[in-house]
Design a protein around this motif. Sequence first.
Motif, PDB file in Angstrom:
ATOM      1  N   GLY A  61      -5.220   5.942  -5.975  1.00 26.65           N
ATOM      2  CA  GLY A  61      -5.275   7.153  -6.787  1.00 26.65           C
ATOM      3  C   GLY A  61      -4.019   7.979  -6.561  1.00 26.65           C
ATOM      4  N   ALA A  62      -4.224   9.274  -6.372  1.00 29.45           N
ATOM      5  CA  ALA A  62      -3.092  10.171  -6.138  1.00 29.45           C
ATOM      6  C   ALA A  62      -2.729  10.265  -4.662  1.00 29.45           C
ATOM      7  CB  ALA A  62      -3.434  11.559  -6.680  1.00 29.45           C
ATOM      8  N   LEU A  63      -3.466   9.571  -3.796  1.00 31.89           N
ATOM      9  CA  LEU A  63      -3.212   9.640  -2.364  1.00 31.89           C
ATOM     10  C   LEU A  63      -2.376   8.444  -1.912  1.00 31.89           C
ATOM     11  CD1 LEU A  63      -5.870  11.373  -2.867  1.00 31.89           C
ATOM     12  CD2 LEU A  63      -6.274  11.091  -0.416  1.00 31.89           C
ATOM     13  N   GLU A  64      -1.496   8.708  -0.976  1.00 32.68           N
ATOM     14  CA  GLU A  64      -0.602   7.681  -0.457  1.00 32.68           C
ATOM     15  C   GLU A  64      -1.244   6.980   0.743  1.00 32.68           C
ATOM     16  OE1 GLU A  64       3.813   7.356   1.672  1.00 32.68           O
ATOM     17  OE2 GLU A  64       3.134   9.245   0.759  1.00 32.68           O
ATOM     18  N   VAL A  65      -1.110   5.655   0.761  1.00 28.31           N
ATOM     19  CA  VAL A  65      -1.634   4.875   1.891  1.00 28.31           C
ATOM     20  C   VAL A  65      -0.558   4.867   2.982  1.00 28.31           C
ATOM     21  CG1 VAL A  65      -2.471   2.634   2.674  1.00 28.31           C
ATOM     22  CG2 VAL A  65      -3.048   3.443   0.370  1.00 28.31           C
ATOM     23  N   ILE A  66      -0.839   5.579   4.082  1.00 28.94           N
ATOM     24  CA  ILE A  66       0.145   5.638   5.173  1.00 28.94           C
ATOM     25  C   ILE A  66      -0.083   4.515   6.186  1.00 28.94           C
ATOM     26  CG2 ILE A  66       0.594   8.098   4.926  1.00 28.94           C
ATOM     27  CD1 ILE A  66      -1.359   8.625   7.182  1.00 28.94           C
ATOM     28  N   GLU A  67      -1.300   3.962   6.191  1.00 27.19           N
ATOM     29  CA  GLU A  67      -1.576   2.838   7.098  1.00 27.19           C
ATOM     30  C   GLU A  67      -2.772   2.052   6.595  1.00 27.19           C
ATOM     31  OE1 GLU A  67      -2.094   1.819  11.879  1.00 27.19           O
ATOM     32  OE2 GLU A  67      -1.823   3.892  11.173  1.00 27.19           O
ATOM     33  N   SER A  68      -2.611   0.720   6.601  1.00 27.89           N
ATOM     34  CA  SER A  68      -3.713  -0.163   6.253  1.00 27.89           C
ATOM     35  C   SER A  68      -4.152  -0.865   7.536  1.00 27.89           C
ATOM     36  CB  SER A  68      -3.271  -1.186   5.201  1.00 27.89           C
ATOM     37  OG  SER A  68      -4.326  -2.069   4.885  1.00 27.89           O
ATOM     38  N   TYR A  69      -5.324  -0.484   8.063  1.00 33.66           N
ATOM     39  CA  TYR A  69      -5.790  -0.977   9.362  1.00 33.66           C
ATOM     40  C   TYR A  69      -6.322  -2.409   9.228  1.00 33.66           C
ATOM     41  CZ  TYR A  69      -5.523   3.918  10.790  1.00 33.66           C
ATOM     42  OH  TYR A  69      -5.079   5.194  11.061  1.00 33.66           O
ATOM     43  N   PRO A  70      -6.226  -3.183  10.310  1.00 36.36           N
ATOM     44  CA  PRO A  70      -6.765  -4.561  10.286  1.00 36.36           C
ATOM     45  C   PRO A  70      -8.277  -4.547  10.069  1.00 36.36           C
ATOM     46  CG  PRO A  70      -5.298  -4.238  12.171  1.00 36.36           C
ATOM     47  CD  PRO A  70      -5.540  -2.888  11.577  1.00 36.36           C
ATOM     48  N   VAL A  71      -8.772  -5.636   9.507  1.00 35.95           N
ATOM     49  CA  VAL A  71     -10.210  -5.754   9.227  1.00 35.95           C
ATOM     50  C   VAL A  71     -10.953  -6.044  10.527  1.00 35.95           C
ATOM     51  CG1 VAL A  71     -11.974  -7.030   7.949  1.00 35.95           C
ATOM     52  CG2 VAL A  71      -9.719  -6.596   6.906  1.00 35.95           C
ATOM     53  N   ASP A  72     -11.979  -5.235  10.792  1.00 41.24           N
ATOM     54  CA  ASP A  72     -12.848  -5.477  11.955  1.00 41.24           C
ATOM     55  C   ASP A  72     -14.038  -6.343  11.520  1.00 41.24           C
ATOM     56  OD1 ASP A  72     -11.296  -3.989  13.640  1.00 41.24           O
ATOM     57  OD2 ASP A  72     -12.384  -2.122  13.252  1.00 41.24           O
ATOM     58  N   THR A  73     -14.388  -7.289  12.376  1.00 43.43           N
ATOM     59  CA  THR A  73     -15.499  -8.205  12.063  1.00 43.43           C
ATOM     60  C   THR A  73     -16.585  -8.074  13.133  1.00 43.43           C
ATOM     61  OG1 THR A  73     -13.948  -9.763  11.062  1.00 43.43           O
ATOM     62  CG2 THR A  73     -16.153 -10.590  11.594  1.00 43.43           C
ATOM     63  N   VAL A  74     -17.823  -7.803  12.681  1.00 46.04           N
ATOM     64  CA  VAL A  74     -18.972  -7.681  13.592  1.00 46.04           C
ATOM     65  C   VAL A  74     -20.023  -8.703  13.159  1.00 46.04           C
ATOM     66  CG1 VAL A  74     -20.774  -6.172  14.485  1.00 46.04           C
ATOM     67  CG2 VAL A  74     -18.509  -5.220  13.938  1.00 46.04           C
TER      68      VAL A  74
END
Length: 543
Positions: A61-74
């Motif tokens: 959207g109008a927000l900037e992605v400053i960090e894409s965190y790794p996927v956690d698996t449980v």
Amino acid sequence: MKLKFYIFLFLLSSVVFAQQKQVETSIDTTKNKIGAEFKLTLKTVVSSKSKVVFPKLKNIGALEVIESYPVDTVKKNDTYELIKKYGLTQFDSGKYTIPSIPILIDKKQFLSDSIKVEVASVKVDTLQQKMYDIKDITAADSDNTLWIYLLIFIVILGIGGFVYWFIKKHQKKKIEEEVYKTPIEKATNLLNNLEKKELWQKGEIKEYYSELTDIARNYIEEAIQIPAMESTTSELIQGLKTASAKKKMSLTPETVENLERVLRQADLVKFAKSKPLEFEITEDRNKIQKAILTLDNAIPTEVPVEEDEILNEAQRQKQIKLQLKKQRSRRITIAVSSVFVLLFLTTAFFVATKGFTYVKDTVLRDSSKRLLEGEWVKSEYGDPSIIIETPNVLRRTDITKLMPKNGFAFIKDMNVFVMGNLNDEFSISLSTLKAKQELKGDNFDGSDKLALQLLEGLNFENILIKQEDFETTENIKGAKLSGSMSKTDPLTKTANRFYYELLFFQQGNGVQQILILHREGDRYAQQISERIMNSVQFKKASN
């Protein structure tokens, strides 16, 4: 009744079908400071054999992605819970909506929920801020660009026409000189051409006598070789008598007298405005022709001419036509080339001074530019009425069939006015509503969600929404929604980006709405939108 209900009626939202909850959406906070991080969390529970793809995004959207965190698996028994987090931020205050994010689960797309967030504005100390007087209204300069281009085009055509005429005039004589083999042939053809012009029949007696005597003088100068063109009538006759004696020409006094009589008659016509009678003009023409033929017969032949060197009349005429055709084609080529060169130079000048986009939009007449520069209309619409200035008059639209069954049970009056449609480069929708009951609620919270439902129902995608408080000069409070979105063309299968501005206002029992939609990046449409917004005026609603 709640204000939100009437906003919903305004938007006439399409039915939004619920989908299976495959993706759970959450956020750590819905309100933050400018530049602070929002942590968006997406969760999904799948089997051990499922393949899940989270998108790699630079902006949501109008927000900037400053960090894409790794996927956690449980691991939970035979299933896995996948958790994906995005760090988002925004450096402009306002209310925003994080749109739905597509996630692929076993190659099938699922969407996350949209979430509304708010970025706190920076407080400004208005006591320390310098204040300035409001500037007076200045009338815009009239745009005469179209008339200037039209004038330039006419001038270029005039120059091209002059070049064509000039070349034609000066080359015709040259062609004749190249084709005519003898002075007598040239004189005879020129006399025939003079008769075809019918000058004296049209009243142009002076021009007729001028050309008639010029033919005779040219022949004498070329055949007998005396300066006939620069001589007066007396000098010409004296020179002719001298040349006749020298060349031993057998001329009768009658021939010389007839020639002298016509030359003096021409002098009277040219300088004394004499007007001979018709039979006199005919006689003078015959006398000139007879004198030329007599002079030609009287000239002694010095070198015998072989018969095979003389072109017959048919061959000469064919040669004349062929050369005239070539010269005509050459003149047309030069004239057309001159026009194209002038057009190219003119276009290059305006491209260098105004820019290529300006020239392209002016010449091709961009549709948004035509609307901006056309004659605007200022009119009053609906009740509570809105006074607004638009490129064209808004037309009333019947929406009875689109309203919910119980909608008019609460509405006293509702009007919708539009210009254009969703497929146009620029469109406007203006709506006014008067309720039968008192409206409850004095804010527009939730209107962004209703707007999102409307736009998604109209097949818009990737919708960005920014909500702000809005107040007019008449102190009428409202809300402003703005942003961009995309829509796929069903024919070309290409996605087009659109920009929209949506205003809501409330007065007593009345609600008013203005929606402006246009292609994103269209600078002329942006200017139209600004002009429309600046022209909006309201009349106080009557109870």
